[in-house]
Design a protein around this motif. Structure first.
Motif, PDB file in Angstrom:
ATOM      1  N   LEU A 162      37.494  58.768  -0.426  1.00 29.76           N
ATOM      2  CA  LEU A 162      37.204  60.146  -0.073  1.00 29.76           C
ATOM      3  C   LEU A 162      35.880  60.115   0.591  1.00 29.76           C
ATOM      4  O   LEU A 162      34.854  59.665   0.185  1.00 29.76           O
ATOM      5  CB  LEU A 162      37.038  60.970  -1.291  1.00 29.76           C
ATOM      6  N   PHE A 163      35.723  60.720   1.842  1.00 34.07           N
ATOM      7  CA  PHE A 163      34.778  60.856   2.661  1.00 34.07           C
ATOM      8  C   PHE A 163      34.077  62.260   2.737  1.00 34.07           C
ATOM      9  O   PHE A 163      34.957  63.028   3.077  1.00 34.07           O
ATOM     10  CB  PHE A 163      34.851  60.268   4.156  1.00 34.07           C
ATOM     11  N   LEU A 164      32.992  62.589   2.167  1.00 29.91           N
ATOM     12  CA  LEU A 164      32.320  63.952   2.216  1.00 29.91           C
ATOM     13  C   LEU A 164      31.267  64.040   3.002  1.00 29.91           C
ATOM     14  O   LEU A 164      29.905  63.444   2.600  1.00 29.91           O
ATOM     15  CB  LEU A 164      32.228  64.186   0.686  1.00 29.91           C
ATOM     16  N   ASP A 165      31.254  64.834   4.201  1.00 30.24           N
ATOM     17  CA  ASP A 165      29.991  65.069   4.982  1.00 30.24           C
ATOM     18  C   ASP A 165      29.286  66.683   4.514  1.00 30.24           C
ATOM     19  O   ASP A 165      29.867  67.538   5.030  1.00 30.24           O
ATOM     20  CB  ASP A 165      30.304  64.888   6.354  1.00 30.24           C
ATOM     21  N   GLU A 166      28.388  66.405   3.839  1.00 25.70           N
ATOM     22  CA  GLU A 166      27.626  67.559   3.218  1.00 25.70           C
ATOM     23  C   GLU A 166      28.624  68.681   2.815  1.00 25.70           C
ATOM     24  O   GLU A 166      28.484  69.742   3.426  1.00 25.70           O
ATOM     25  CB  GLU A 166      26.695  68.107   4.443  1.00 25.70           C
ATOM     26  N   PRO A 167      29.456  68.548   1.897  1.00 26.93           N
ATOM     27  CA  PRO A 167      30.526  69.416   1.544  1.00 26.93           C
ATOM     28  C   PRO A 167      29.881  70.704   0.821  1.00 26.93           C
ATOM     29  O   PRO A 167      30.289  71.685   0.632  1.00 26.93           O
ATOM     30  CB  PRO A 167      31.289  68.868   0.350  1.00 26.93           C
ATOM     31  N   VAL A 182      35.579  70.394  -9.422  1.00 31.09           N
ATOM     32  CA  VAL A 182      36.811  69.779  -8.997  1.00 31.09           C
ATOM     33  C   VAL A 182      36.782  68.331  -8.521  1.00 31.09           C
ATOM     34  O   VAL A 182      37.399  67.557  -8.917  1.00 31.09           O
ATOM     35  CB  VAL A 182      37.560  70.491  -7.889  1.00 31.09           C
ATOM     36  N   LEU A 183      35.812  68.020  -7.794  1.00 29.05           N
ATOM     37  CA  LEU A 183      35.398  66.672  -7.196  1.00 29.05           C
ATOM     38  C   LEU A 183      35.299  65.927  -8.510  1.00 29.05           C
ATOM     39  O   LEU A 183      36.064  64.594  -8.281  1.00 29.05           O
ATOM     40  CB  LEU A 183      34.199  66.742  -6.335  1.00 29.05           C
ATOM     41  N   TYR A 184      34.548  66.248  -9.458  1.00 27.07           N
ATOM     42  CA  TYR A 184      34.423  65.152 -10.294  1.00 27.07           C
ATOM     43  C   TYR A 184      35.621  65.070 -11.433  1.00 27.07           C
ATOM     44  O   TYR A 184      35.978  63.803 -11.814  1.00 27.07           O
ATOM     45  CB  TYR A 184      33.311  65.505 -11.249  1.00 27.07           C
ATOM     46  N   SER A 185      36.124  66.076 -11.583  1.00 25.04           N
ATOM     47  CA  SER A 185      37.522  66.193 -12.359  1.00 25.04           C
ATOM     48  C   SER A 185      38.731  65.114 -11.660  1.00 25.04           C
ATOM     49  O   SER A 185      39.108  64.395 -12.338  1.00 25.04           O
ATOM     50  CB  SER A 185      38.150  67.400 -12.374  1.00 25.04           C
ATOM     51  N   CYS A 186      38.823  65.264 -10.317  1.00 27.28           N
ATOM     52  CA  CYS A 186      39.758  64.578  -9.732  1.00 27.28           C
ATOM     53  C   CYS A 186      39.181  62.865  -9.593  1.00 27.28           C
ATOM     54  O   CYS A 186      40.181  62.042  -9.805  1.00 27.28           O
ATOM     55  CB  CYS A 186      39.833  64.990  -8.161  1.00 27.28           C
ATOM     56  N   TRP A 187      37.877  62.791  -9.343  1.00 28.61           N
ATOM     57  CA  TRP A 187      37.295  61.426  -9.568  1.00 28.61           C
ATOM     58  C   TRP A 187      37.743  60.689 -10.910  1.00 28.61           C
ATOM     59  O   TRP A 187      38.055  59.589 -10.943  1.00 28.61           O
ATOM     60  CB  TRP A 187      36.012  61.297  -9.137  1.00 28.61           C
ATOM     61  N   GLU A 188      37.545  61.573 -12.090  1.00 28.72           N
ATOM     62  CA  GLU A 188      37.692  61.001 -13.196  1.00 28.72           C
ATOM     63  C   GLU A 188      38.945  60.326 -13.627  1.00 28.72           C
ATOM     64  O   GLU A 188      39.465  59.707 -14.162  1.00 28.72           O
ATOM     65  CB  GLU A 188      37.283  62.172 -14.288  1.00 28.72           C
ATOM     66  N   ILE A 189      40.080  61.357 -12.940  1.00 22.39           N
ATOM     67  CA  ILE A 189      41.436  60.976 -13.096  1.00 22.39           C
ATOM     68  C   ILE A 189      42.060  59.868 -12.098  1.00 22.39           C
ATOM     69  O   ILE A 189      42.656  58.938 -12.716  1.00 22.39           O
ATOM     70  CB  ILE A 189      42.090  62.297 -12.954  1.00 22.39           C
ATOM     71  N   GLU A 190      41.658  60.138 -11.035  1.00 21.60           N
ATOM     72  CA  GLU A 190      42.139  59.079  -9.917  1.00 21.60           C
ATOM     73  C   GLU A 190      41.171  57.811  -9.929  1.00 21.60           C
ATOM     74  O   GLU A 190      41.744  56.663  -9.227  1.00 21.60           O
ATOM     75  CB  GLU A 190      42.216  59.821  -8.637  1.00 21.60           C
ATOM     76  N   ARG A 191      39.883  57.962  -9.850  1.00 26.81           N
ATOM     77  CA  ARG A 191      39.123  56.882  -9.812  1.00 26.81           C
ATOM     78  C   ARG A 191      39.009  56.405  -8.287  1.00 26.81           C
ATOM     79  O   ARG A 191      39.198  55.239  -8.153  1.00 26.81           O
ATOM     80  CB  ARG A 191      39.285  55.675 -10.797  1.00 26.81           C
ATOM     81  N   MET A 192      39.120  57.412  -7.356  1.00 25.03           N
ATOM     82  CA  MET A 192      38.930  57.015  -6.009  1.00 25.03           C
ATOM     83  C   MET A 192      37.707  56.714  -5.708  1.00 25.03           C
ATOM     84  O   MET A 192      36.595  57.196  -6.332  1.00 25.03           O
ATOM     85  CB  MET A 192      39.465  58.185  -5.207  1.00 25.03           C
ATOM     86  N   SER A 193      37.609  56.016  -4.414  1.00 23.52           N
ATOM     87  CA  SER A 193      36.071  55.728  -4.060  1.00 23.52           C
ATOM     88  C   SER A 193      35.481  56.809  -3.339  1.00 23.52           C
ATOM     89  O   SER A 193      36.453  57.637  -2.746  1.00 23.52           O
ATOM     90  CB  SER A 193      36.081  54.407  -3.168  1.00 23.52           C
ATOM     91  N   VAL A 194      34.299  57.411  -3.577  1.00 26.62           N
ATOM     92  CA  VAL A 194      33.760  58.314  -2.869  1.00 26.62           C
ATOM     93  C   VAL A 194      32.399  57.881  -1.878  1.00 26.62           C
ATOM     94  O   VAL A 194      31.420  57.329  -2.607  1.00 26.62           O
ATOM     95  CB  VAL A 194      33.419  59.385  -3.868  1.00 26.62           C
TER      96      VAL A 194
END
Length: 234
Positions: A162-167, A182-194
C-alpha cells in the motif's frame, strides 16, 4: 503473494538537477515505512518510483527480487493489481460516483458478484464514518471525505503493498482518526507492506515501523532527528 520491495541506489532528476540520489531501502512483507521531509523535496516522486509510476534516472526498483524494468506486460498488470495507491490529490474519477470509485478495483479485476461488491463498498463507507454518500460525485465532497474515499478504494482489493501519499493532509482530526483506525485494522489483518508519506513521523508507531527523512537529496534515518521530531512535530 507477499511482496518485498527493494530500492537500490536510486536517483531522480529534473532538467539536469538531482531531486535525490543514492536512495536505498528495503520494505519486507508487513513492514511500515514512513517518509517525511520538507515540501517539494521529492517525497511524492519517490513514492511514484517505488510503485513503478515513474522510471528512475539511475538505480533499480525490485519487487520480490526482480527489476521492474524487466517485467512483462502480464507481470506489470499483476503487480498493479497487488498494490493500492492513494495520491496526494486523491485522484478520484470525477464522473464516477463515490460507490463506483471505491468499487473500481474489484470491477477491473472481474469475477466478483455485484452483491459482494455492494457489501464491501458499504462496509468501508461505514468503517470510515461516511455512510450515505455513495451516490454523490467527488465534486461535492469535503477534503476529508475525498481522502477517506481514496483510501477505501486503495484498500478494497486487499493489496499486498500500500502506497499512501499524505492521506491525512487537509483532513479534520475526527476523519484522520477514522482513516488511521481503518488502515491499522486492515494492516493487522492482512499484514500488507505500507509506505506512507506523512508530515508527522509519529502518525504510526510499532516494532514493524521504520522512519526516514528525505533531506537535501538523501534519505536519512529519522532516529538522527529525534529532537526535531519532538520540537516541531514533523
Amino acid at each position: 503473494m507477499p511482496i518485498e520491495l527493494q530500492i537500490q541506489n536510486m536517483a531522480f532528476q529534473y532538467d539536469g538537477v538531482y531531486l535525490f540520489r543514492d536512495v536505498s531501502f528495503t520494505v519486507k512483507p508487513g513492514d511500515v515505512v514512513i517518509i517525511s521531509g520538507r515540501s517539494g523535496h521529492g517525497k511524492s516522486t519517490l513514492l511514484e518510483l517505488c510503485a513503478a509510476l515513474r522510471h528512475p534516472f539511475s538505480g533499480r526498483v525490485l519487487w520480490n527480487g526482480k527489476n521492474i524494468e524487466e517485467f512483462s506486460k502480464r507481470e506489470i498488470l499483476l503487480m498493479r493489481r497487488s498494490m493500492g495507491y492513494v495520491f496526494q490529490s486523491h485522484a478520484l474519477i470525477s464522473n464516477h460516483t463515490v460507490f463506483d470509485n471505491i468499487a473500481l478495483p474489484l470491477r477491473s479485476v472481474g469475477g466478483f458478484p455485484n452483491s459482494f461488491i455492494e457489501r464491501e463498498v458499504k462496509r468501508y463507507l461505514r468503517e470510515f464514518g461516511i455512510e450515505g454518500i455513495e451516490r454523490v460525485y467527488p465534486e461535492v465532497l469535503s477534503s476529508g471525505q475525498l481522502k477517506a474515499v481514496a483510501v477505501a478504494r486503495a484498500l478494497i482489493s486487499k493489496p499486498r503493498i500500500l502506497f499512501l501519499d499524505e492521506p491525512l493532509s487537509g483532513v479534520d482530526p475526527l476523519t484522520a482518526q477514522d482513516i488511521l483506525k481503518v488502515l491499522y485494522s486492515c494492516w493487522e489483518i492482512e499484514r500488507m507492506s505500507v509506505i506512507l508519506i506523512a508530515h508527522n513521523l509519529n502518525v504510526w508507531n510499532g516494532e514493524n515501523v521504520r522512519k526516514f527523512l528525505l533531506n537535501a537529496g538523501k534519505l536519512e534515518n529519522a532516529q538522527n532527528y529525534a529532537r526535531i521530531d519532538r520540537e516541531y512535530n514533523l
